[in-house]
Design a protein around this motif. Structure first.
Motif, PDB file in Angstrom:
ATOM      1  N   LEU A  84       0.831  -1.207   0.000  1.00 32.42           N
ATOM      2  CA  LEU A  84       0.000   0.000   0.000  1.00 32.42           C
ATOM      3  C   LEU A  84       0.862   1.252   0.000  1.00 32.42           C
ATOM      4  O   LEU A  84       0.572   2.224  -0.709  1.00 32.42           O
ATOM      5  CB  LEU A  84      -0.922  -0.013   1.224  1.00 32.42           C
ATOM      6  CG  LEU A  84      -2.065  -1.026   1.206  1.00 32.42           C
ATOM      7  CD1 LEU A  84      -2.874  -0.929   2.497  1.00 32.42           C
ATOM      8  CD2 LEU A  84      -2.977  -0.808   0.002  1.00 32.42           C
ATOM      9  N   LEU A  85       1.934   1.257   0.794  1.00 32.69           N
ATOM     10  CA  LEU A  85       2.819   2.416   0.835  1.00 32.69           C
ATOM     11  C   LEU A  85       3.461   2.650  -0.525  1.00 32.69           C
ATOM     12  O   LEU A  85       3.608   3.795  -0.969  1.00 32.69           O
ATOM     13  CB  LEU A  85       3.898   2.219   1.899  1.00 32.69           C
ATOM     14  CG  LEU A  85       4.914   3.364   2.040  1.00 32.69           C
ATOM     15  CD1 LEU A  85       4.194   4.663   2.397  1.00 32.69           C
ATOM     16  CD2 LEU A  85       5.969   3.023   3.096  1.00 32.69           C
ATOM     17  N   ALA A  86       3.833   1.583  -1.195  1.00 34.47           N
ATOM     18  CA  ALA A  86       4.439   1.716  -2.523  1.00 34.47           C
ATOM     19  C   ALA A  86       3.442   2.274  -3.524  1.00 34.47           C
ATOM     20  O   ALA A  86       3.793   3.079  -4.399  1.00 34.47           O
ATOM     21  CB  ALA A  86       4.973   0.367  -2.991  1.00 34.47           C
ATOM     22  N   HIS A  87       2.171   1.858  -3.427  1.00 32.55           N
ATOM     23  CA  HIS A  87       1.137   2.415  -4.303  1.00 32.55           C
ATOM     24  C   HIS A  87       0.998   3.916  -4.050  1.00 32.55           C
ATOM     25  O   HIS A  87       0.873   4.705  -5.000  1.00 32.55           O
ATOM     26  CB  HIS A  87      -0.198   1.722  -4.058  1.00 32.55           C
ATOM     27  CG  HIS A  87      -0.384   0.474  -4.859  1.00 32.55           C
ATOM     28  ND1 HIS A  87      -0.814   0.482  -6.160  1.00 32.55           N
ATOM     29  CD2 HIS A  87      -0.191  -0.835  -4.542  1.00 32.55           C
ATOM     30  CE1 HIS A  87      -0.893  -0.755  -6.621  1.00 32.55           C
ATOM     31  NE2 HIS A  87      -0.523  -1.577  -5.655  1.00 32.55           N
ATOM     32  N   GLY A  88       0.988   4.305  -2.777  1.00 33.42           N
ATOM     33  CA  GLY A  88       0.902   5.721  -2.460  1.00 33.42           C
ATOM     34  C   GLY A  88       2.099   6.494  -2.978  1.00 33.42           C
ATOM     35  O   GLY A  88       1.956   7.599  -3.523  1.00 33.42           O
ATOM     36  N   ALA A  90       3.938   5.701  -5.521  1.00 37.04           N
ATOM     37  CA  ALA A  90       3.799   5.785  -6.975  1.00 37.04           C
ATOM     38  C   ALA A  90       2.863   6.933  -7.360  1.00 37.04           C
ATOM     39  O   ALA A  90       3.114   7.664  -8.322  1.00 37.04           O
ATOM     40  CB  ALA A  90       3.265   4.464  -7.526  1.00 37.04           C
ATOM     41  N   GLY A  91       1.775   7.100  -6.603  1.00 39.53           N
ATOM     42  CA  GLY A  91       0.863   8.211  -6.855  1.00 39.53           C
ATOM     43  C   GLY A  91       1.531   9.551  -6.618  1.00 39.53           C
ATOM     44  O   GLY A  91       1.344  10.502  -7.388  1.00 39.53           O
ATOM     45  N   LEU A  92       2.317   9.644  -5.549  1.00 34.11           N
ATOM     46  CA  LEU A  92       3.043  10.876  -5.235  1.00 34.11           C
ATOM     47  C   LEU A  92       3.972  11.257  -6.382  1.00 34.11           C
ATOM     48  O   LEU A  92       3.961  12.393  -6.872  1.00 34.11           O
ATOM     49  CB  LEU A  92       3.842  10.675  -3.946  1.00 34.11           C
ATOM     50  CG  LEU A  92       4.912  11.727  -3.627  1.00 34.11           C
ATOM     51  CD1 LEU A  92       4.272  13.080  -3.343  1.00 34.11           C
ATOM     52  CD2 LEU A  92       5.767  11.281  -2.438  1.00 34.11           C
ATOM     53  N   LEU A  93       4.788  10.304  -6.825  1.00 35.69           N
ATOM     54  CA  LEU A  93       5.756  10.582  -7.882  1.00 35.69           C
ATOM     55  C   LEU A  93       5.059  10.862  -9.212  1.00 35.69           C
ATOM     56  O   LEU A  93       5.509  11.719  -9.990  1.00 35.69           O
ATOM     57  CB  LEU A  93       6.725   9.408  -8.016  1.00 35.69           C
ATOM     58  CG  LEU A  93       7.593   9.133  -6.780  1.00 35.69           C
ATOM     59  CD1 LEU A  93       8.470   7.905  -6.991  1.00 35.69           C
ATOM     60  CD2 LEU A  93       8.458  10.351  -6.454  1.00 35.69           C
ATOM     61  N   SER A  94       3.961  10.144  -9.486  1.00 30.96           N
ATOM     62  CA  SER A  94       3.221  10.398 -10.714  1.00 30.96           C
ATOM     63  C   SER A  94       2.603  11.794 -10.706  1.00 30.96           C
ATOM     64  O   SER A  94       2.592  12.488 -11.726  1.00 30.96           O
ATOM     65  CB  SER A  94       2.118   9.350 -10.900  1.00 30.96           C
ATOM     66  OG  SER A  94       2.665   8.069 -11.070  1.00 30.96           O
ATOM     67  N   GLY A  95       2.094  12.203  -9.543  1.00 27.83           N
ATOM     68  CA  GLY A  95       1.521  13.535  -9.436  1.00 27.83           C
ATOM     69  C   GLY A  95       2.552  14.627  -9.655  1.00 27.83           C
ATOM     70  O   GLY A  95       2.297  15.608 -10.362  1.00 27.83           O
ATOM     71  N   LEU A 163      -3.163   5.172  -2.924  1.00 28.43           N
ATOM     72  CA  LEU A 163      -3.214   4.313  -1.745  1.00 28.43           C
ATOM     73  C   LEU A 163      -4.657   3.949  -1.412  1.00 28.43           C
ATOM     74  O   LEU A 163      -4.957   2.788  -1.112  1.00 28.43           O
ATOM     75  CB  LEU A 163      -2.543   5.016  -0.566  1.00 28.43           C
ATOM     76  CG  LEU A 163      -2.360   4.206   0.721  1.00 28.43           C
ATOM     77  CD1 LEU A 163      -1.120   4.685   1.482  1.00 28.43           C
ATOM     78  CD2 LEU A 163      -3.577   4.325   1.641  1.00 28.43           C
ATOM     79  N   GLY A 164      -5.548   4.943  -1.469  1.00 28.29           N
ATOM     80  CA  GLY A 164      -6.945   4.685  -1.138  1.00 28.29           C
ATOM     81  C   GLY A 164      -7.606   3.722  -2.100  1.00 28.29           C
ATOM     82  O   GLY A 164      -8.386   2.855  -1.686  1.00 28.29           O
ATOM     83  N   PHE A 165      -7.302   3.850  -3.393  1.00 28.99           N
ATOM     84  CA  PHE A 165      -7.885   2.945  -4.380  1.00 28.99           C
ATOM     85  C   PHE A 165      -7.445   1.513  -4.123  1.00 28.99           C
ATOM     86  O   PHE A 165      -8.269   0.591  -4.094  1.00 28.99           O
ATOM     87  CB  PHE A 165      -7.467   3.373  -5.791  1.00 28.99           C
ATOM     88  CG  PHE A 165      -7.987   2.460  -6.877  1.00 28.99           C
ATOM     89  CD1 PHE A 165      -9.287   2.581  -7.328  1.00 28.99           C
ATOM     90  CD2 PHE A 165      -7.180   1.479  -7.421  1.00 28.99           C
ATOM     91  CE1 PHE A 165      -9.773   1.747  -8.323  1.00 28.99           C
ATOM     92  CE2 PHE A 165      -7.652   0.634  -8.412  1.00 28.99           C
ATOM     93  CZ  PHE A 165      -8.956   0.766  -8.867  1.00 28.99           C
TER      94      PHE A 165
END
Length: 293
Positions: A84-88, A90-95, A163-165
């Protein structure tokens, strides 16, 4: 042979992700409601400018969000399942990666939506192309990136959406084998909508500050010289807090929830659906096996 096959799989996932991300971005074009109560803004806008005004400034997002989502969603989801942390992360870096592309699009949208004249001929900016031309002429090319620091901070909150998704998808998967087991499509819709609520709860203070940075010096007319002094993120945030308190940062959260849940639910539904339709799920499985063996 194994290395070449793995390389092909990764490139295939990236290509499919870009297509799916592009399509998901097109689903998120909605009317924008800002300031005061949603009902008041809705009725005032329609009365003063007509129903079509609800879509004012829609062209930049219509074109831009498709491209942004192809960057935001396209490169991810490769290899074995992430934490989950890695997904979050990934979202941070993508944003953050999509911020340079998103800033001019958001700027044009804000500038066009702030025009309240009903007749196009009475407006300073007659459309996104004219707005771009005037901004570049008066402030130089970098004028299109006004509010960039606000965009970075705002889009960093994709950490919570990704992360939420994933967290919601994993939670719904626990219903598998029970009478309440949702289909994959329904799970995508629920998880996408829930993720958007997580995102906006955390992101709206940054969005409010970013939009005010981009609208400067509104309600004064925009100057035609490059001497305009752009406010910093800190100075704008401090001004909002002094004039409106902490609640000022969350003004418009209700309309954001109303708009974001269905639009992001559909966006994730389209993204995941296209990924499945193009065989990405099978490719992911094979790719994970190659990573481990």
């Amino acid at each position: 042979m194994q290395h070449n096959e793995l390389r092909w799989l990764v490139e295939h996932l990236k290509a499919v992700g870009l297509v799916a991300g592009f399509a998901s971005g097109l689903t998120k074009l909605n009317p924008a409601f800002r300031n005061q109560s949603a009902v008041h803004v809705l009725m005032t806008t329609i009365k003063k400018e007509g129903f079509a005004a609800l879509y004012k400034g829609a062209t930049p997002p219509a074109v831009g969000w498709a491209a942004i989502d192809s960057v935001l969603l396209g490169p991810g989801r490769n290899g074995p399942r992430l934490t989950l942390l890695a997904h979050g992360t990934a979202g941070l870096l993508s944003g953050l990666t999509s911020a340079p592309l998103a800033t001019p699009i958001e700027l044009l949208k804000v500038r066009l939506q702030l025009q309240t004249e009903k007749s196009v001929s009475d407006r300073q900016f007659r459309g996104p192309i004219d707005c771009t031309r005037q901004l570049v002429r008066s402030q130089g090319l970098m004028g299109l990136w006004a509010g960039f620091s606000g965009t970075l901070l705002f889009r960093a909150n994709f950490f919570y959406m990704f992360l939420g998704f994933e967290a919601c998808m994993r939670g719904l998967s626990k219903l598998n084998g029970t009478p309440y087991e949702p289909s994959v499509g329904v799970a995508n819709l629920i998880s996408g909508g829930a993720a958007s609520l997580c995102f906006w709860t955390m992101a709206i203070p940054f969005d409010r500050t970013k939009n005010q940075m981009m609208s400067h010096p509104y309600p004064l007319p925009y100057p035609e010289s490059p001497t305009i002094k752009r406010p910093s993120f800190i100075s704008v945030a401090r001004g909002i807090h002094v004039s409106e308190g902490v609640r000022g940062f969350y003004r418009g959260l209700g309309p954001c929830f109303i708009r974001a849940f269905p639009s992001n639910a559909c966006a994730f539904f389209v993204y995941e659906g296209i990924m499945r339709a193009l065989g990405a799920e099978q490719v992911r499985l094979l790719a994970s096996q190659l990573f481990f063996f």
